[in-house]
Design an enzyme around this catalytic site. Sequence first.
Site, short mmCIF file in Angstrom:
data_model
loop_
_atom_site.label_atom_id
_atom_site.label_comp_id
_atom_site.label_asym_id
_atom_site.label_seq_id
_atom_site.Cartn_x
_atom_site.Cartn_y
_atom_site.Cartn_z
N THR A 157 -2.96 4.69 -15.03
CA THR A 157 -3.28 3.85 -13.85
C THR A 157 -2.35 4.37 -12.63
O THR A 157 -2.27 3.60 -11.44
CB THR A 157 -3.05 2.66 -14.34
OG1 THR A 157 -3.18 1.30 -13.11
CG2 THR A 157 -1.41 2.22 -14.60
N GLU A 167 -2.53 -7.17 1.44
CA GLU A 167 -1.98 -7.30 0.20
C GLU A 167 -2.88 -8.47 -0.42
O GLU A 167 -3.13 -8.19 -1.63
CB GLU A 167 -0.45 -7.65 0.20
CG GLU A 167 0.15 -8.00 -1.28
CD GLU A 167 0.30 -6.76 -2.39
OE1 GLU A 167 0.54 -6.81 -3.33
OE2 GLU A 167 -0.05 -5.57 -1.71
#
Length: 519
Positions: free
Chosen positions: A510, A373
Amino acid sequence: MRLSNPSVLLLQLAGVAVALPGKRAVVPPKADHGRAREVKEAFEISWNGYYKHAFPHDTLHPLTNGYEDDRAAWGVTVVDALSTAIVMNSLEIVQPMLDHIAKIDFTTTAEPNYGVSLFETNIRYLGGLLSGYDLLKGPYKQLGADPHKVDALLKQAQSLADSLSVAFDTPSGVPDGTVFLNPVKKNGGSDRNNIAEVGTLVLEWTRLSDLSGNRTYAQLAQKAENYLLHPKGAPEAWPGLVGTFLSTKDGSFLDSQGGWGGGDDSFYEYLIKMYVYDPKTFGEYKDRWVTAVDSTISHLVSHPTSRKDLSFLSSYNGQKTNPSSQHLASFAGGNFILGGIVLNQEKYKEMGIKLTESYYETYVQEAAGIGPEGFRWVDSALPADAPNNKPPPASQTEFYKKAGFYTTSGYYILRPETLESLYYSYRLTGDTKYQDWAWSAFQKIRKLARANDAYAELTDVTQPNGGALVDEMQSFWMAETLKYLYLIFAADGPVHVQGQGKKNEFVYNTECHPVQVRG
């Protein structure tokens, strides 16, 4: 994806055969039907697990076979996964999705005083509804979906946008990030919003106006976007690179810090995508994208001291850069490639490839074979003792020497962004190594994240087993991650990104929802 004749594929992509500096000649992409079928199987497993244990609620808890309503209880997984089911030609999944969508009441929430996220609702729900409509009215009409339920997608999109429009009821027209619909329709009253949440509306709301004939939707989003195109207040760090937060009172910028990560990312993404949507109308958006990307290449591209062959994107605070990045930012390679394609600019394609390959290296180096992440590195262009140039902790010193980064957050929540850039790289070059890399990542994710009847998140990709499983399967797993994986192996078709010589018929929002372009 509707599979096309291989000879048609070659004709459609004949105009792509150009050379990248330092790369082999571009060749037409070639389908890998076996791998595409296995990705489709993972989608079917995910949908069936959700349908069995969580439908029509928002989000599946795959470890406990439970659910939660974390996106207004309208069934976000259903709407978000619709366009993927369509491009996979899965009518048996599309039909119950359409049945549910027609029944959603977007005028209220079941829970009183529930705060609806404008951004997440826009990209997942509104984007999903519009994409489903465009696909089923267009290239996937032959799928045979009930035309009345297809028409309901547009009606529901209008109903949802009408509910969300209260977000724009601010002194400046810069939308508030939160909307309440029950018992009173109002926005959250915040004095600020970030550029991602403001700048990632214009594609969906403009498309809704074009489909419905109601110009109000486009006008609301484009008025807000104008504050981002013509920034006032806190200065740009460099030309085109604005701050993160702006005032809902007067639209002025409140800071000069940002980057290509969360809170900023999709504002820049949508600048070039609006140009793809309509180059005649949105030329200024393209100009702002070019300015921002040129500044990014000049000031934010960073090379680790231990791996100067890698290129990552630093964040910034004013003109001080911070060598840290996120999985979220790994979409930038694909966005640079898209800009390079539509503008016929080799420098953007080349940088897009470099970024894609560098961010994919985080998958290669982590023990789980999946990118983290968050991560940092030591910037070779900054003084070694600079306070923003932190060395790795002792426990990761050896790893940093080999990998060129060190992990700051080992979570993997089934994100798509690195795979997204691999997709664009493959569509640009036809180089099967990008298919192989995507396949390698998919195999790791499929093995480590499988939990009962679906897939779960992972706590620690620095461990070979991915750490522990997390009891959540967010909707973007089916909307984005599995769709990009499928498309990188599927045969050519109208929703695919096209290279030079062929007009793009669709552009992805997106959330990877294909939206039909104007004209």
